[in-house]
Design an enzyme around this catalytic site. Sequence first.
Site, PDB file in Angstrom:
ATOM      1  N   PHE A  87      20.279  29.352  47.868  1.00  0.00           N
ATOM      2  CA  PHE A  87      19.470  28.168  48.178  1.00  0.00           C
ATOM      3  C   PHE A  87      18.112  28.625  48.672  1.00  0.00           C
ATOM      4  O   PHE A  87      18.016  29.459  49.576  1.00  0.00           O
ATOM      5  CB  PHE A  87      20.144  27.304  49.254  1.00  0.00           C
ATOM      6  CG  PHE A  87      19.393  26.017  49.516  1.00  0.00           C
ATOM      7  CD1 PHE A  87      19.559  24.920  48.678  1.00  0.00           C
ATOM      8  CD2 PHE A  87      18.500  25.923  50.575  1.00  0.00           C
ATOM      9  CE1 PHE A  87      18.845  23.744  48.901  1.00  0.00           C
ATOM     10  CE2 PHE A  87      17.779  24.746  50.801  1.00  0.00           C
ATOM     11  CZ  PHE A  87      17.966  23.657  49.962  1.00  0.00           C
ATOM     12  N   LYS A 121      12.509  28.205  59.525  1.00  0.00           N
ATOM     13  CA  LYS A 121      13.559  27.800  60.462  1.00  0.00           C
ATOM     14  C   LYS A 121      13.335  28.308  61.892  1.00  0.00           C
ATOM     15  O   LYS A 121      12.530  27.757  62.618  1.00  0.00           O
ATOM     16  CB  LYS A 121      14.920  28.220  59.910  1.00  0.00           C
ATOM     17  CG  LYS A 121      15.342  27.351  58.702  1.00  0.00           C
ATOM     18  CD  LYS A 121      16.810  27.481  58.418  1.00  0.00           C
ATOM     19  CE  LYS A 121      17.259  26.674  57.201  1.00  0.00           C
ATOM     20  NZ  LYS A 121      17.410  25.249  57.470  1.00  0.00           N
ATOM     21  N   ASP A 131      14.947  36.361  50.998  1.00  0.00           N
ATOM     22  CA  ASP A 131      14.774  35.066  51.656  1.00  0.00           C
ATOM     23  C   ASP A 131      15.511  35.109  52.991  1.00  0.00           C
ATOM     24  O   ASP A 131      16.729  34.994  53.050  1.00  0.00           O
ATOM     25  CB  ASP A 131      15.322  33.953  50.750  1.00  0.00           C
ATOM     26  CG  ASP A 131      15.146  32.564  51.367  1.00  0.00           C
ATOM     27  OD1 ASP A 131      14.969  32.472  52.598  1.00  0.00           O
ATOM     28  OD2 ASP A 131      15.214  31.573  50.619  1.00  0.00           O
TER      29      ASP A 131
END
Length: 425
Positions: A141, A255, A226
């Site tokens: 994702f 995040k 990532d």
Amino acid sequence: MTATEQLAARWEAVMMPTYGTPPVAIARGQGCRVWDVDGRVYLDLIAGIAVSVLGHAHPALVEAVCRQVATLAHSSNLAMHEPGVRLAERLVGLLGGDGRVFFGNDGAEANEAAFKLARRHGRALDRTGGRLQVVAAEGGFHGRTLGALALTGTPAKREPFAPLPGPVTFVPYGDVAALRAAVTDRTAAVFLEPTLGEGGVVPAPAGYLAAARAVCDATGALLVVDEVQSGIGRTGAWFAHQAEGIRPDVVTLAKGLGGGLPIGACVALGAAGELFAKGDHGSTFGGNPVSAAAALAVLDTIERDGLLASVRAVGDRLAVGLAAIEDSLVARVRGSGLWRALVLTAPVAAEVEAAARRAGLLVNAVQPDAVRLAPPLVLSAADADEAVAGLQVAVAEVGGATVGAASAAGAPGAGGGPPQDKGVR
Ligand SMILES: Cc1ncc(COP(=O)(O)O)c(C=O)c1O
């Protein structure tokens, strides 16, 4: 009608239904606790999806943000500012030096920047424009914008929005042979998470990232790691890839970086830092002074308070406790640091999430059979014990209703086994 129900009715009238109607409405937070609009208190074991790394209303974050917003909230990219430059210096330093940063506002934007870097890299190697292919993982994702979505290995998320940029080749996550076969001298970049986050907190097998590094070195493809979910201490290291001793070409972050303030970063190391030229990319808000000040407070606090060591110790305690839950619904625990999935023997994670909420815990049904915990990095040992006790109650409540189905499927229980992943690798 409760205050939560009233807010839900107003939400449903005006919000696009992309998230459905969330089951909880949070009014405020303090440390690892949040209070809903009806005054119920919860132990926050999901931290706004791995974001609020210092917990809620941490004095260092409050002070940094208030001071910065009272000094200079915004400059755009028409002016330099000290917090932005200092944050870039810190990130490059934590990633081993010799790099350049592009700041956006979230994880998708960080990956969009990396995708454009990959295009630049491909074109630098093949001026005819033939080196476009990107390789990414099934179940991976990377975000919801068209570029980040193109890299996301879930067909159901991608297909409604086709055509997407590409070509992107998806390989089974963790399969070195498949990766070697897919990456060729036509490949511009390989995008990988060190652990699948949205995929269910599934760690890569040991050696996978090192193998990816070798494949990229052999073919000239960029290795983009990532770390949007895994970075900033989540696994007990600054960045999860550091456990493999590799140096990626590009690292994407978001995040936890801002501790709750929106910021994303695409950090290009070594020669990859020279790929973008003036005019190649931009953002009005990316890396604004307030978000940069928040991120600096996050990094300073992690360092000053020894949070990496604490994440490892409390994370292990949490995993041991979860694995010891004696319930036929519990299959195993996977993940590292304060990033764990309680894997179930039946697809009832949503029910366990709801039962945990009734027991005073916020967790997340990340996959039908996996409950994700990604609490603040300031979680204490006592908080971890409370989490285990609450989840024990939650799985017992749900397990009572599903034990027949689980045993019919012949699924194993946890049986107090070790906390390490026992089956996904
Ligand atoms: C690994 C990873 N990359 C990218 C993203 C997208 O981040 P954002 O939602 O901030 O755009 C996420 C979000 O969950 C993620 O887990």
